[in-house]
Scaffold this active site. Structure first.
Site, mmCIF file in Angstrom:
data_model
loop_
_atom_site.group_PDB
_atom_site.id
_atom_site.type_symbol
_atom_site.label_atom_id
_atom_site.label_comp_id
_atom_site.label_asym_id
_atom_site.label_seq_id
_atom_site.Cartn_x
_atom_site.Cartn_y
_atom_site.Cartn_z
ATOM 1 N N GLU A 76 29.985 40.414 45.578
ATOM 2 C CA GLU A 76 31.223 41.166 46.069
ATOM 3 C C GLU A 76 31.282 41.343 47.808
ATOM 4 O O GLU A 76 30.160 41.757 47.928
ATOM 5 C CB GLU A 76 31.555 42.452 45.228
ATOM 6 C CG GLU A 76 32.793 43.238 45.990
ATOM 7 C CD GLU A 76 33.962 42.418 45.571
ATOM 8 O OE1 GLU A 76 34.734 42.134 47.025
ATOM 9 O OE2 GLU A 76 34.594 42.204 44.820
ATOM 10 N N ASP A 109 29.651 36.580 51.016
ATOM 11 C CA ASP A 109 30.644 35.490 50.436
ATOM 12 C C ASP A 109 29.587 34.813 49.498
ATOM 13 O O ASP A 109 28.451 34.118 49.487
ATOM 14 C CB ASP A 109 30.725 34.615 51.741
ATOM 15 C CG ASP A 109 31.635 33.372 51.242
ATOM 16 O OD1 ASP A 109 31.936 33.167 50.004
ATOM 17 O OD2 ASP A 109 32.605 33.012 52.230
ATOM 18 N N ASP A 131 41.340 36.500 44.201
ATOM 19 C CA ASP A 131 42.540 36.905 45.089
ATOM 20 C C ASP A 131 43.477 35.686 44.827
ATOM 21 O O ASP A 131 43.006 34.259 45.103
ATOM 22 C CB ASP A 131 42.062 37.231 46.471
ATOM 23 C CG ASP A 131 41.003 38.333 46.603
ATOM 24 O OD1 ASP A 131 41.360 39.150 45.959
ATOM 25 O OD2 ASP A 131 40.298 38.108 47.523
ATOM 26 N N LYS A 135 50.942 31.822 48.696
ATOM 27 C CA LYS A 135 51.585 31.117 49.360
ATOM 28 C C LYS A 135 50.697 29.554 49.703
ATOM 29 O O LYS A 135 49.560 29.536 49.561
ATOM 30 C CB LYS A 135 51.578 31.599 50.750
ATOM 31 C CG LYS A 135 52.453 32.943 51.015
ATOM 32 C CD LYS A 135 52.129 33.324 52.566
ATOM 33 C CE LYS A 135 53.515 34.616 52.266
ATOM 34 N NZ LYS A 135 52.997 35.506 53.329
ATOM 35 N N ASP A 167 46.240 36.357 36.559
ATOM 36 C CA ASP A 167 47.326 37.063 36.166
ATOM 37 C C ASP A 167 48.566 36.410 37.015
ATOM 38 O O ASP A 167 49.678 36.764 37.008
ATOM 39 C CB ASP A 167 47.281 38.666 36.253
ATOM 40 C CG ASP A 167 47.201 39.040 37.837
ATOM 41 O OD1 ASP A 167 46.271 38.548 38.275
ATOM 42 O OD2 ASP A 167 47.927 39.628 38.197
ATOM 43 N N THR A 200 38.404 44.043 32.851
ATOM 44 C CA THR A 200 38.407 44.498 34.307
ATOM 45 C C THR A 200 39.470 45.149 34.700
ATOM 46 O O THR A 200 40.282 45.322 34.157
ATOM 47 C CB THR A 200 38.371 43.021 35.140
ATOM 48 O OG1 THR A 200 39.511 42.725 35.593
ATOM 49 C CG2 THR A 200 37.455 41.824 34.428
ATOM 50 N N ARG A 201 39.235 46.040 35.893
ATOM 51 C CA ARG A 201 40.089 46.822 36.256
ATOM 52 C C ARG A 201 41.360 46.127 36.737
ATOM 53 O O ARG A 201 42.584 46.930 36.604
ATOM 54 C CB ARG A 201 39.325 47.613 37.345
ATOM 55 C CG ARG A 201 40.420 48.933 37.773
ATOM 56 C CD ARG A 201 39.385 49.872 38.485
ATOM 57 N NE ARG A 201 38.792 49.572 39.581
ATOM 58 C CZ ARG A 201 38.019 50.128 40.587
ATOM 59 N NH1 ARG A 201 37.538 51.491 40.286
ATOM 60 N NH2 ARG A 201 37.724 49.732 41.890
ATOM 61 N N TYR A 202 41.079 45.145 37.530
ATOM 62 C CA TYR A 202 42.464 44.507 37.905
ATOM 63 C C TYR A 202 43.226 43.965 36.779
ATOM 64 O O TYR A 202 44.348 43.923 36.843
ATOM 65 C CB TYR A 202 41.844 43.187 38.699
ATOM 66 C CG TYR A 202 42.824 42.779 39.725
ATOM 67 C CD1 TYR A 202 43.252 43.359 40.698
ATOM 68 C CD2 TYR A 202 43.703 41.565 39.216
ATOM 69 C CE1 TYR A 202 44.147 42.619 41.464
ATOM 70 C CE2 TYR A 202 44.662 40.762 39.836
ATOM 71 C CZ TYR A 202 45.005 41.575 41.065
ATOM 72 O OH TYR A 202 46.155 41.133 41.893
ATOM 73 N N GLU A 203 42.421 43.265 35.595
ATOM 74 C CA GLU A 203 43.235 42.769 34.606
ATOM 75 C C GLU A 203 44.023 44.294 33.926
ATOM 76 O O GLU A 203 45.449 44.041 33.508
ATOM 77 C CB GLU A 203 42.274 42.284 33.308
ATOM 78 C CG GLU A 203 42.636 42.138 32.141
ATOM 79 C CD GLU A 203 41.520 41.927 31.290
ATOM 80 O OE1 GLU A 203 40.693 42.761 31.263
ATOM 81 O OE2 GLU A 203 41.666 40.982 30.490
HETATM 82 C C1 LIG Z 1 41.516 40.607 42.871
HETATM 83 S S1 LIG Z 1 40.052 41.394 43.205
HETATM 84 C C2 LIG Z 1 39.454 41.172 41.228
HETATM 85 C C3 LIG Z 1 38.260 41.792 41.125
HETATM 86 C C4 LIG Z 1 37.478 42.081 39.651
HETATM 87 N N1 LIG Z 1 37.083 40.718 39.418
HETATM 88 C C5 LIG Z 1 38.479 42.400 38.670
HETATM 89 O O1 LIG Z 1 38.894 41.607 37.911
HETATM 90 O O2 LIG Z 1 38.683 43.614 38.521
HETATM 91 C C6 LIG Z 1 38.992 39.936 43.906
HETATM 92 C C7 LIG Z 1 37.855 40.270 44.563
HETATM 93 O O3 LIG Z 1 36.995 39.086 45.052
HETATM 94 C C8 LIG Z 1 36.500 39.438 46.064
HETATM 95 N N2 LIG Z 1 36.019 38.219 46.782
HETATM 96 C C9 LIG Z 1 36.987 37.154 47.121
HETATM 97 N N3 LIG Z 1 36.475 36.350 47.689
HETATM 98 C C10 LIG Z 1 35.160 36.561 47.535
HETATM 99 C C11 LIG Z 1 33.977 35.500 47.963
HETATM 100 N N4 LIG Z 1 34.194 34.437 48.496
HETATM 101 N N5 LIG Z 1 32.647 36.077 47.616
HETATM 102 C C12 LIG Z 1 32.531 37.424 46.909
HETATM 103 N N6 LIG Z 1 33.617 38.200 46.556
HETATM 104 C C13 LIG Z 1 34.483 37.842 47.072
HETATM 105 C C14 LIG Z 1 37.403 40.297 46.841
HETATM 106 O O4 LIG Z 1 36.488 41.033 47.765
HETATM 107 C C15 LIG Z 1 37.947 41.069 45.696
HETATM 108 O O5 LIG Z 1 37.397 42.387 45.490
#
Ligand SMILES: C[S@@+](CC[C@H](N)C(=O)[O-])C[C@H]1O[C@@H](n2cnc3c(N)ncnc32)[C@H](O)[C@@H]1O
Length: 221
Positions: A76, A109, A131, A135, A167, A200-203
């Site tokens: 993360e 990353d 994410d 777009k 989602d 997950t929280r986002y879910e």
């Molecule tokens: C929409 S959130 C979902 C978080 C979690 N998986 C959940 O379902 O609650 C997406 C996460 O992916 C992380 N992220 C995006 N690109 C990444 C990358 N290349 N390497 C590591 N983390 C990344 C973002 O910082 C963000 O916290």
């Protein structure tokens, strides 16, 4: 096979959140160095799992607790999310928290990390609610991408599994289309979270807001 040029590793999402509280500063300065990958190797060599974008870390934490026989690297970049997983591992009321033997945090990353893994190094890969970048002109920012699929296929062992959930309708259609065009994985798709997949929280937020998640299980041929 057509070779697909990988998009550049550039991060577009937020990396810094609100100003950190003293406890969060402590977690980053004092506890993270004890669980950071690759500075801290795993205590025992056992099968390797990788979660990309762990968010608040509840999914990674649940996986590591339920599966002591595996090693999980959880990646993360968002500082507040990193602190959230650290605070699960080192609760404030525990005087001398012990780092888990089978969970390490990679705070950069995940794409270069994935590329640096040896062939067939991974038994499981998790991409939960990435994410969406809805777009069309931002499609190159999506983690699900033909170049990344080839890279994940290389890093996963035969029989290994890649779990994806989303989602976002645009990302769902994009994932269906991208998966239909590849031959590395056998794909199962569901609108019910499969057994053994921690929430997950986002879910939870997505379901509360009325969005229907889709769950894909990809098994490496
Ligand atoms: C929409 S959130 C979902 C978080 C979690 N998986 C959940 O379902 O609650 C997406 C996460 O992916 C992380 N992220 C995006 N690109 C990444 C990358 N290349 N390497 C590591 N983390 C990344 C973002 O910082 C963000 O916290």
């Amino acid at each position: 096979m057509t070779l697909v040029k990988a998009p550049p590793d550039r991060l577009y999402g937020r990396v810094k959140g609100k100003k950190l509280r003293p406890r969060q500063e402590w977690l980053l300065a004092e506890f993270l160095p004890r669980v950071a990958w690759p500075e801290n190797q795993f205590a025992i060599a056992q099968e390797l799992w990788l979660e990309v974008g762990f968010g608040g870390g509840e999914h990674a934490h649940a996986l590591a607790e339920a599966n002591p026989g595996i090693n999980l690297i959880a990646a993360e970049v968002f500082e507040t999310g990193i602190c959230s997983l650290l605070s699960r591992l080192a609760p404030e009321d525990v005087a001398d928290p012990v780092p888990p033997a089978n969970l390490r945090l990679f705070t950069d990353d995940a794409r270069p990390l994935l590329r640096a893994l040896p062939d067939a190094a991974l038994a499981k890969l998790f991409l939960m609610f990435p994410d969406p970048w809805p777009k069309a002109r931002h499609a190159k920012r999506r983690f699900v991408h033909p170049a990344l699929i080839a890279e994940a296929a290389r890093a996963l062992r035969p029989g290994g599994e890649w779990r994806i959930a989303s989602d976002d309708p645009t990302y769902q259609a994009w994932t269906d289309e991208t998966l239909a065009a590849q031959t590395h994985f056998a794909v199962t798709r569901s609108t019910e979270r499969p057994a053994g997949w921690p929430p997950t929280r986002y879910e939870a937020k997505a379901i509360k807001a009325g969005r229907q998640p889709v769950y894909w299980s990809l098994v490496r041929r």
